[in-house]
Scaffold this motif. Sequence first.
Motif, PDB file in Angstrom:
ATOM      1  N   LEU A  16      22.495  62.365  49.551  1.00  0.00           N
ATOM      2  CA  LEU A  16      21.060  62.240  49.771  1.00  0.00           C
ATOM      3  C   LEU A  16      20.488  61.583  48.518  1.00  0.00           C
ATOM      4  O   LEU A  16      20.769  62.021  47.401  1.00  0.00           O
ATOM      5  CB  LEU A  16      20.424  63.607  50.013  1.00  0.00           C
ATOM      6  N   ILE A  17      19.719  60.521  48.716  1.00  0.00           N
ATOM      7  CA  ILE A  17      19.234  59.699  47.615  1.00  0.00           C
ATOM      8  C   ILE A  17      17.717  59.775  47.524  1.00  0.00           C
ATOM      9  O   ILE A  17      17.022  59.575  48.521  1.00  0.00           O
ATOM     10  CB  ILE A  17      19.664  58.224  47.812  1.00  0.00           C
ATOM     11  N   VAL A  31      27.113  50.419  48.205  1.00  0.00           N
ATOM     12  CA  VAL A  31      28.292  50.776  47.403  1.00  0.00           C
ATOM     13  C   VAL A  31      28.868  52.111  47.860  1.00  0.00           C
ATOM     14  O   VAL A  31      30.085  52.252  47.994  1.00  0.00           O
ATOM     15  CB  VAL A  31      27.951  50.793  45.897  1.00  0.00           C
ATOM     16  N   LEU A  32      28.016  53.086  48.127  1.00  0.00           N
ATOM     17  CA  LEU A  32      28.503  54.376  48.608  1.00  0.00           C
ATOM     18  C   LEU A  32      29.266  54.225  49.921  1.00  0.00           C
ATOM     19  O   LEU A  32      30.302  54.861  50.127  1.00  0.00           O
ATOM     20  CB  LEU A  32      27.351  55.365  48.772  1.00  0.00           C
ATOM     21  N   LYS A  33      28.767  53.384  50.808  1.00  0.00           N
ATOM     22  CA  LYS A  33      29.446  53.138  52.086  1.00  0.00           C
ATOM     23  C   LYS A  33      30.846  52.576  51.838  1.00  0.00           C
ATOM     24  O   LYS A  33      31.808  52.984  52.482  1.00  0.00           O
ATOM     25  CB  LYS A  33      28.622  52.175  52.946  1.00  0.00           C
ATOM     26  N   SER A  39      25.177  58.033  53.462  1.00  0.00           N
ATOM     27  CA  SER A  39      24.013  58.364  52.642  1.00  0.00           C
ATOM     28  C   SER A  39      22.724  58.208  53.419  1.00  0.00           C
ATOM     29  O   SER A  39      22.676  57.550  54.452  1.00  0.00           O
ATOM     30  CB  SER A  39      23.981  57.492  51.379  1.00  0.00           C
ATOM     31  N   GLU A  40      21.709  58.835  52.877  1.00  0.00           N
ATOM     32  CA  GLU A  40      20.363  58.756  53.439  1.00  0.00           C
ATOM     33  C   GLU A  40      19.397  58.670  52.261  1.00  0.00           C
ATOM     34  O   GLU A  40      19.577  59.347  51.261  1.00  0.00           O
ATOM     35  CB  GLU A  40      20.100  60.010  54.272  1.00  0.00           C
ATOM     36  N   VAL A  41      18.370  57.823  52.402  1.00  0.00           N
ATOM     37  CA  VAL A  41      17.418  57.601  51.323  1.00  0.00           C
ATOM     38  C   VAL A  41      16.062  58.177  51.684  1.00  0.00           C
ATOM     39  O   VAL A  41      15.577  57.997  52.805  1.00  0.00           O
ATOM     40  CB  VAL A  41      17.263  56.087  51.025  1.00  0.00           C
ATOM     41  N   LYS A  42      15.452  58.847  50.719  1.00  0.00           N
ATOM     42  CA  LYS A  42      14.072  59.302  50.830  1.00  0.00           C
ATOM     43  C   LYS A  42      13.316  58.706  49.657  1.00  0.00           C
ATOM     44  O   LYS A  42      13.782  58.756  48.518  1.00  0.00           O
ATOM     45  CB  LYS A  42      13.974  60.838  50.811  1.00  0.00           C
ATOM     46  N   ASP A  43      12.144  58.146  49.937  1.00  0.00           N
ATOM     47  CA  ASP A  43      11.410  57.435  48.886  1.00  0.00           C
ATOM     48  C   ASP A  43      10.265  58.240  48.271  1.00  0.00           C
ATOM     49  O   ASP A  43       9.479  57.719  47.493  1.00  0.00           O
ATOM     50  CB  ASP A  43      10.922  56.083  49.378  1.00  0.00           C
ATOM     51  N   THR A  44      10.182  59.519  48.607  1.00  0.00           N
ATOM     52  CA  THR A  44       9.199  60.403  47.973  1.00  0.00           C
ATOM     53  C   THR A  44       9.880  61.734  47.644  1.00  0.00           C
ATOM     54  O   THR A  44      10.855  62.125  48.297  1.00  0.00           O
ATOM     55  CB  THR A  44       7.991  60.703  48.885  1.00  0.00           C
ATOM     56  N   ALA A  45       9.348  62.423  46.650  1.00  0.00           N
ATOM     57  CA  ALA A  45       9.880  63.734  46.279  1.00  0.00           C
ATOM     58  C   ALA A  45       9.737  64.715  47.435  1.00  0.00           C
ATOM     59  O   ALA A  45      10.661  65.474  47.740  1.00  0.00           O
ATOM     60  CB  ALA A  45       9.167  64.256  45.038  1.00  0.00           C
ATOM     61  N   THR A  56      23.135  69.083  54.691  1.00  0.00           N
ATOM     62  CA  THR A  56      23.945  69.666  53.624  1.00  0.00           C
ATOM     63  C   THR A  56      24.674  68.529  52.917  1.00  0.00           C
ATOM     64  O   THR A  56      25.818  68.224  53.245  1.00  0.00           O
ATOM     65  CB  THR A  56      24.962  70.678  54.198  1.00  0.00           C
ATOM     66  N   PRO A  57      24.021  67.892  51.956  1.00  0.00           N
ATOM     67  CA  PRO A  57      24.691  66.794  51.261  1.00  0.00           C
ATOM     68  C   PRO A  57      25.774  67.321  50.321  1.00  0.00           C
ATOM     69  O   PRO A  57      25.727  68.474  49.886  1.00  0.00           O
ATOM     70  CB  PRO A  57      23.563  66.127  50.478  1.00  0.00           C
ATOM     71  N   ASP A  58      26.745  66.453  50.048  1.00  0.00           N
ATOM     72  CA  ASP A  58      27.788  66.796  49.084  1.00  0.00           C
ATOM     73  C   ASP A  58      27.342  66.468  47.664  1.00  0.00           C
ATOM     74  O   ASP A  58      27.812  67.073  46.715  1.00  0.00           O
ATOM     75  CB  ASP A  58      29.075  66.046  49.418  1.00  0.00           C
ATOM     76  N   LEU A  59      26.466  65.480  47.556  1.00  0.00           N
ATOM     77  CA  LEU A  59      25.900  65.127  46.267  1.00  0.00           C
ATOM     78  C   LEU A  59      24.567  64.433  46.475  1.00  0.00           C
ATOM     79  O   LEU A  59      24.268  63.938  47.558  1.00  0.00           O
ATOM     80  CB  LEU A  59      26.845  64.258  45.436  1.00  0.00           C
ATOM     81  N   CYS A  60      23.756  64.436  45.421  1.00  0.00           N
ATOM     82  CA  CYS A  60      22.433  63.822  45.474  1.00  0.00           C
ATOM     83  C   CYS A  60      22.270  62.876  44.297  1.00  0.00           C
ATOM     84  O   CYS A  60      22.771  63.137  43.197  1.00  0.00           O
ATOM     85  CB  CYS A  60      21.335  64.888  45.399  1.00  0.00           C
ATOM     86  N   PHE A  61      21.569  61.785  44.541  1.00  0.00           N
ATOM     87  CA  PHE A  61      21.208  60.830  43.502  1.00  0.00           C
ATOM     88  C   PHE A  61      19.695  60.865  43.371  1.00  0.00           C
ATOM     89  O   PHE A  61      18.983  60.717  44.363  1.00  0.00           O
ATOM     90  CB  PHE A  61      21.684  59.423  43.862  1.00  0.00           C
ATOM     91  N   ILE A  62      19.198  61.053  42.149  1.00  0.00           N
ATOM     92  CA  ILE A  62      17.768  61.234  41.933  1.00  0.00           C
ATOM     93  C   ILE A  62      17.265  60.269  40.876  1.00  0.00           C
ATOM     94  O   ILE A  62      17.775  60.247  39.750  1.00  0.00           O
ATOM     95  CB  ILE A  62      17.473  62.691  41.493  1.00  0.00           C
ATOM     96  N   ASP A  63      16.248  59.484  41.247  1.00  0.00           N
ATOM     97  CA  ASP A  63      15.575  58.600  40.301  1.00  0.00           C
ATOM     98  C   ASP A  63      14.572  59.441  39.522  1.00  0.00           C
ATOM     99  O   ASP A  63      13.807  60.197  40.111  1.00  0.00           O
ATOM    100  CB  ASP A  63      14.865  57.481  41.063  1.00  0.00           C
TER     101      ASP A  63
END
Length: 189
Positions: A16-17, A31-33, A39-45, A56-63
Amino acid sequence: YRARLEIMTFKRPMALIAEDDEIQAMVLVTVLKKFGISSEVKDTAQGFLGRIQEVTPDLCFIDLNLDFPGAGYTIIDAVRKLMGASLTLIVVSGVSEKEAIIHAIETGANDFILKPLSRDILAAKISRYVTTEALTDVQSPLLPVPDGGAPATVDLEFEIRAIDEFVLTLVGKHLLAKGASFYFDGKTI
């Protein structure tokens, strides 16, 4: 004699990004693909925090600067309160100040990757937390060293940025393994 055949299927890791820059999000998703991670992207907190409770993500990427500067710290703190320490949180940010990196790790991030993204660095970091066949293929194979090691002398050019009781910070064009032991011979000017 009867045998029972079980076919095991492996769940593709999911990330989850939290990223509001469309280009950065697209690069990370692509790149993840290739690494075998959906992956799935969300553009707001708010969108990210709402979605993390549904999947249930395995990992998250946070800006760090999602929505506003420093919002990533709030996200990390909220995720830790919601999900505990078991979920892998990786900060992906253009903020390179030492204090920002330290604060992200102290807040609860597992790792920190600087933008612009490097495919090899991303693969190395991700492979600490999830395993896929594609990630294994990306890793450079290491050649065996004869028993007893192999002495070598290597000349490197670098600039010393900081020295304290524990760390010698070097900047240069060489990639040195974290935790490796090096012996330096030379004069400090």
